[in-house]
Design an enzyme around this catalytic site. Structure first.
Site, PDB file in Angstrom:
ATOM      1  N   GLU A 127     -69.815  23.818  21.127  1.00  5.98           N
ATOM      2  CA  GLU A 127     -70.974  24.368  21.826  1.00  5.98           C
ATOM      3  C   GLU A 127     -72.266  23.707  21.333  1.00  5.98           C
ATOM      4  O   GLU A 127     -72.399  23.363  20.154  1.00  5.98           O
ATOM      5  CB  GLU A 127     -71.078  25.884  21.593  1.00  5.98           C
ATOM      6  N   GLN A 136     -71.787  11.100  43.770  1.00  6.69           N
ATOM      7  CA  GLN A 136     -71.098  12.154  44.514  1.00  6.69           C
ATOM      8  C   GLN A 136     -72.085  12.824  45.467  1.00  6.69           C
ATOM      9  O   GLN A 136     -72.465  13.977  45.285  1.00  6.69           O
ATOM     10  CB  GLN A 136     -70.478  13.164  43.560  1.00  6.69           C
ATOM     11  N   ASP A 153     -71.427  -5.752  47.885  1.00  7.63           N
ATOM     12  CA  ASP A 153     -70.841  -4.948  48.955  1.00  7.63           C
ATOM     13  C   ASP A 153     -71.956  -4.592  49.932  1.00  7.63           C
ATOM     14  O   ASP A 153     -73.138  -4.870  49.693  1.00  7.63           O
ATOM     15  CB  ASP A 153     -70.143  -3.692  48.411  1.00  7.63           C
ATOM     16  N   LYS A 194     -66.238  -5.835  50.666  1.00  7.58           N
ATOM     17  CA  LYS A 194     -65.180  -5.411  49.758  1.00  7.58           C
ATOM     18  C   LYS A 194     -64.470  -4.177  50.296  1.00  7.58           C
ATOM     19  O   LYS A 194     -64.984  -3.450  51.146  1.00  7.58           O
ATOM     20  CB  LYS A 194     -65.743  -5.093  48.370  1.00  7.58           C
ATOM     21  N   ARG A 252     -62.600  -0.829  48.446  1.00  6.43           N
ATOM     22  CA  ARG A 252     -62.285  -0.146  47.191  1.00  6.43           C
ATOM     23  C   ARG A 252     -60.940   0.545  47.328  1.00  6.43           C
ATOM     24  O   ARG A 252     -60.754   1.403  48.194  1.00  6.43           O
ATOM     25  CB  ARG A 252     -63.374   0.867  46.834  1.00  6.43           C
TER      26      ARG A 252
END
Length: 316
Positions: free
Chosen positions: A38, A95, A172, A195, A197
């Site tokens: 912690e 994300q 890319d 590219k 993935r």
């Protein structure tokens, strides 16, 4: 309000450099660690202050995110008037959308947690997603290190002689706008690698749009993680007859898993990154590091004085 700079444990050297350029000492902050793992941050002397908390959330990402959330709460409970979280590197920014049903949108979860903890505003350097400002419930200042890196390129690994012949390569399609930005600053043409993935570590580069034959190449990206994208792009440009002087430039150098081996295997002459993430003093590859401390100090100083950041902002 007085200006205070607080450093997390992820990159205290960068936070110290930022504070020094602003003529400040780092505020007192200690992250206590219990035997079970912690964290308990403790900060002092922030009553009524305009606080800028510097903490990139690179590897180990989850630990640094949790530490950051607790630091924000500690600053709030220490009486800070407002808290700006400075994320030189924002973990979870990749994300930003779902690839299939049932996936989390990690960047939104982290941004909402920061807002809930007490963050008033974010400063982020070259985030992976340009949609970050729309995703976050708090204000976001997305500043860019690209001009710093371009200047470093021209003064160092590229040089005026090679710059006249060089081609900037996007590894890319997602890096095309970034490559165009570098191309404009360096007065160089742009080529693009397409590219596919296959997984988080496996990338197949399939074709090149543009002419690199017998010309120095600068491969640009926002980050280098496992090195798979960079290795694949280097193989493609080499296969199209590029000169062997391949230089790679990215704002964020994570270099996880086999990234160093991939860079060395690809025969890359020089890799240039910033210190948004702490880099080793003796890297096992041809690495150069450009500091973003002047950029962050400039941004923090302007925000503290309620001045605009227009010329520091990343391009949409």
């Amino acid at each position: 309000m007085t200006l205070q700079i607080v450093a997390g444990s992820a990159n205290p050297a960068l936070a110290g450099s930022v504070a020094g350029k602003l003529g400040r000492e780092l505020a007192s902050a200690v992250v206590e660690r219990f035997p079970d793992g912690e964290l308990r941050p403790v900060v002092d002397g922030l009553q009524g202050a305009d606080v800028y908390l510097v903490q990139p959330t690179g590897p180990p990402v989850n630990e640094h995110v949790m530490e950051l959330l607790l630091l924000v709460d500690a600053c709030r409970r220490a009486g800070a008037a407002r808290i700006t979280t400075v994320l030189p590197y924002f973990g979870y920014a990749r994300q930003d959308r779902r690839g299939r049903a049932g996936q989390a949108i990690g960047v939104r979860v982290v941004a909402e947690a920061l807002a809930s903890a007490g963050t008033w505003r974010l400063i982020v350097v070259d985030p992976h997603t340009v949609a970050l400002e729309a995703i976050c419930a708090v204000g976001v200042e997305m500043v860019t290190a690209v001009p710093l890196l371009a200047r470093e390129l021209g003064a160092g690994p590229l040089g005026a002689r090679e710059q006249d012949r060089a081609v900037v390569v996007a590894p890319d399609l997602g890096a095309v706008k970034l490559a165009e930005h570098y191309g404009a600053l360096l007065s160089c043409p742009v080529a693009v690698v397409r590219k596919t993935r296959l997984s988080g570590t496996r990338v197949v580069a399939e074709e090149l749009v543009g002419d690199v034959r017998d010309r120095p190449v600068v491969i640009v990206d926002d980050m280098i993680s496992t090195g798979g994208t960079i290795e694949a792009a280097a193989q493609v440009v080499a296969g199209h007859g590029a000169a062997p002087e391949i230089v790679v430039v990215a704002t964020h150098g994570l270099f996880v898993e086999a990234a160093v081996e991939r860079v060395n295997r690809a025969g890359i002459r020089r890799v240039l990154v910033t210190d948004t993430l702490a880099q080793p003093a003796a890297p096992a590859m041809p690495l150069g590091v450009c500091s973003v401390a002047p950029l962050l100090a400039d941004a923090i100083g302007r925000l503290h004085r309620d001045e605009p950041l227009d010329d520091l902002l990343a391009r949409a």
